[in-house]
Write a protein that holds these residues in place. Structure first.
Motif, short mmCIF file in Angstrom:
data_model
loop_
_atom_site.label_atom_id
_atom_site.label_comp_id
_atom_site.label_asym_id
_atom_site.label_seq_id
_atom_site.Cartn_x
_atom_site.Cartn_y
_atom_site.Cartn_z
N GLN A 131 0.84 -1.19 0.00
CA GLN A 131 0.00 0.00 0.00
C GLN A 131 0.88 1.25 0.00
O GLN A 131 2.07 1.19 0.30
CB GLN A 131 -0.93 -0.01 1.20
CG GLN A 131 -0.24 0.01 2.56
CD GLN A 131 -1.22 -0.08 3.70
OE1 GLN A 131 -2.37 0.34 3.57
NE2 GLN A 131 -0.79 -0.62 4.82
N THR A 132 0.28 2.37 -0.32
CA THR A 132 1.08 3.60 -0.51
C THR A 132 1.87 3.96 0.73
O THR A 132 3.03 4.40 0.65
CB THR A 132 0.14 4.76 -0.90
OG1 THR A 132 -0.63 4.38 -2.05
CG2 THR A 132 0.96 6.01 -1.23
N GLU A 133 1.30 3.76 1.90
CA GLU A 133 1.99 4.06 3.15
C GLU A 133 2.55 2.79 3.80
O GLU A 133 2.80 2.77 5.00
CB GLU A 133 1.03 4.75 4.13
CG GLU A 133 0.40 6.03 3.61
CD GLU A 133 1.43 7.11 3.32
OE1 GLU A 133 2.46 7.13 4.01
OE2 GLU A 133 1.19 7.93 2.42
N GLY A 134 2.77 1.77 3.00
CA GLY A 134 3.19 0.49 3.54
C GLY A 134 4.70 0.37 3.72
O GLY A 134 5.47 1.29 3.40
N PRO A 135 5.13 -0.78 4.22
CA PRO A 135 6.55 -1.00 4.51
C PRO A 135 7.46 -0.91 3.28
O PRO A 135 8.61 -0.47 3.40
CB PRO A 135 6.57 -2.40 5.12
CG PRO A 135 5.19 -2.62 5.64
CD PRO A 135 4.29 -1.89 4.69
N VAL A 136 7.00 -1.35 2.13
CA VAL A 136 7.85 -1.32 0.93
C VAL A 136 8.20 0.11 0.57
O VAL A 136 9.37 0.44 0.32
CB VAL A 136 7.16 -2.04 -0.24
CG1 VAL A 136 7.97 -1.87 -1.52
CG2 VAL A 136 6.97 -3.51 0.08
N ASN A 137 7.22 0.98 0.53
CA ASN A 137 7.49 2.39 0.25
C ASN A 137 8.29 3.03 1.38
O ASN A 137 9.08 3.96 1.15
CB ASN A 137 6.19 3.16 0.04
CG ASN A 137 5.66 2.99 -1.38
OD1 ASN A 137 6.41 2.74 -2.32
ND2 ASN A 137 4.35 3.11 -1.52
N GLY A 138 8.11 2.54 2.61
CA GLY A 138 8.92 3.02 3.72
C GLY A 138 10.40 2.72 3.52
O GLY A 138 11.26 3.57 3.78
N LEU A 139 10.70 1.51 3.04
CA LEU A 139 12.09 1.15 2.74
C LEU A 139 12.65 1.98 1.58
O LEU A 139 13.80 2.42 1.60
CB LEU A 139 12.18 -0.34 2.42
CG LEU A 139 11.93 -1.31 3.57
CD1 LEU A 139 11.93 -2.74 3.06
CD2 LEU A 139 12.99 -1.12 4.66
N LEU A 140 11.81 2.20 0.57
CA LEU A 140 12.26 3.01 -0.57
C LEU A 140 12.55 4.45 -0.15
O LEU A 140 13.48 5.09 -0.67
CB LEU A 140 11.21 2.99 -1.68
CG LEU A 140 10.98 1.65 -2.38
CD1 LEU A 140 9.86 1.77 -3.40
CD2 LEU A 140 12.27 1.17 -3.05
N ALA A 141 11.77 4.96 0.80
CA ALA A 141 11.99 6.34 1.26
C ALA A 141 13.35 6.48 1.93
O ALA A 141 13.98 7.55 1.84
CB ALA A 141 10.86 6.74 2.22
N HIS A 142 13.84 5.41 2.56
CA HIS A 142 15.14 5.47 3.23
C HIS A 142 16.29 5.58 2.23
O HIS A 142 17.38 6.04 2.59
CB HIS A 142 15.35 4.24 4.11
CG HIS A 142 14.55 4.27 5.38
ND1 HIS A 142 14.75 5.21 6.38
CD2 HIS A 142 13.53 3.48 5.82
CE1 HIS A 142 13.90 4.99 7.37
NE2 HIS A 142 13.15 3.96 7.06
N VAL A 143 16.06 5.16 0.99
CA VAL A 143 17.12 5.26 -0.02
C VAL A 143 16.84 6.38 -1.01
O VAL A 143 17.45 6.44 -2.08
CB VAL A 143 17.30 3.91 -0.76
CG1 VAL A 143 17.79 2.85 0.18
CG2 VAL A 143 16.00 3.48 -1.44
N GLY A 144 15.89 7.26 -0.67
CA GLY A 144 15.63 8.44 -1.48
C GLY A 144 14.70 8.23 -2.66
O GLY A 144 14.70 9.05 -3.58
#
Length: 290
Positions: A131-144
């Motif tokens: 989901q948009t606010e899910g863990p996968v996007n959370g990990l992607l946010a850490h790498v910019g």
């Protein structure tokens, strides 16, 4: 003096043993398929209006429908991209876990867990992960990397379903390949090593030929499991966005139980049945000639 009893002919004995399975298949497989074929030439519904014959109209509607061709294209793409990794990855894992490795039993159990996990539970888990606010996007946010609308994008929704299907079939195929590896005599590997064959040569000229019957079985079963995919579409995407993840089985469900157009849905189901049989026949012929 009693006359000696006549032995039962082997052919009659064979039919006697096969009879229970044939009766079961006839009641629950062949008769429903026959009824489905008859239903595909009808219109109406199971109400007071009744069912009436319409000839080939359902098939004409089917092949003239842009939605059907889009769904058929989705199904072909989904099947091709799912089946190949579902064969290659489990094979490589099985080869790695077949040798002496620390924690082999634990690793085998861990890889097999997806196969005993409910596809509905797995689908809900993947829906939460992507989901948009899910863990996968959370990990992607850490790498910019900016957040991706995985399930709301016509580009990324199908790869999520493909990833779920590969993950689900990984353990079952791995176990089948492990069983096949146990049937290859160790003397063949010893002879190959004496001839100077490396790991790749042993895999290419000993493992793959020895696994050919197993590869045929796994390819056929994986193709069938993939073509009848329904739960992951129903749980994760609902066929969207814009029909981009709608597969043929889910399309049949929509037409039958959403639109109550049972004749049209039966025609689509017959097309799926024929396409599956043709694809399985091609696979078997290809393996026999190789």
């Amino acid at each position: 003096m009693d006359k000696p009893t006549q032995p039962i002919p082997p052919s009659l004995m064979a039919w006697g043993f096969l009879a229970p399975a044939l009766i079961f298949l006839g009641i629950f497989v062949f008769i429903p398929i026959l009824y489905l074929g008859v239903l595909s030439f009808t219109g109406g519904s199971f109400t007071r209006s009744g069912v009436y014959g319409v000839g080939w109209q359902n098939y004409q509607r089917l092949f003239l429908s842009p939605d059907f061709w889009q769904v058929l294209g989705n199904t072909v793409y989904f099947t091709i991209v799912t089946v190949m990794p579902s064969l290659i990855l489990p094979l490589l894992i099985a080869v790695g876990l077949n040798g002496p490795i620390w924690g082999r039993t634990t690793l085998r159990t861990a890889y097999f867990l997806p196969s005993v996990t409910s596809i509905v539970a797995a689908g809900l888990g993947f829906r939460w992960l992507f989901q948009t606010e899910g863990p996968v996007n959370g990990l992607l946010a850490h790498v910019g990397v900016e957040a991706i609308s995985w399930l709301g994008s016509t580009t990324w929704a199908m790869p999520v379903l493909i990833l779920l299907s590969i993950w689900k079939q990984l353990g079952f195929n791995m176990v089948v390949f492990l069983a096949g590896l146990q049937t290859i005599p160790l003397t063949l590997y010893e002879a190959a090593r004496l001839d100077g064959a490396g790991a790749w040569q042993q895999f290419r000229y000993v493992t793959l030929p020895g696994l050919q019957p197993t590869l045929v079985l796994t390819a056929v079963t994986t193709t069938i499991f993939t073509l009848r995919s329904f739960e992951q579409v129903y749980v994760v995407t609902g066929g969207g966005p814009l029909n981009s993840t709608n597969l043929l089985v889910y399309y049949i469900y929509q037409q039958a139980f959403g639109m109550f157009d049972f004749g049209y849905a039966a025609a689509a189901a017959m097309v799926l049945l024929v396409a599956t049989l043709v694809l399985i026949w091609i696979q078997l012929r290809t393996w026999q000639q190789s």
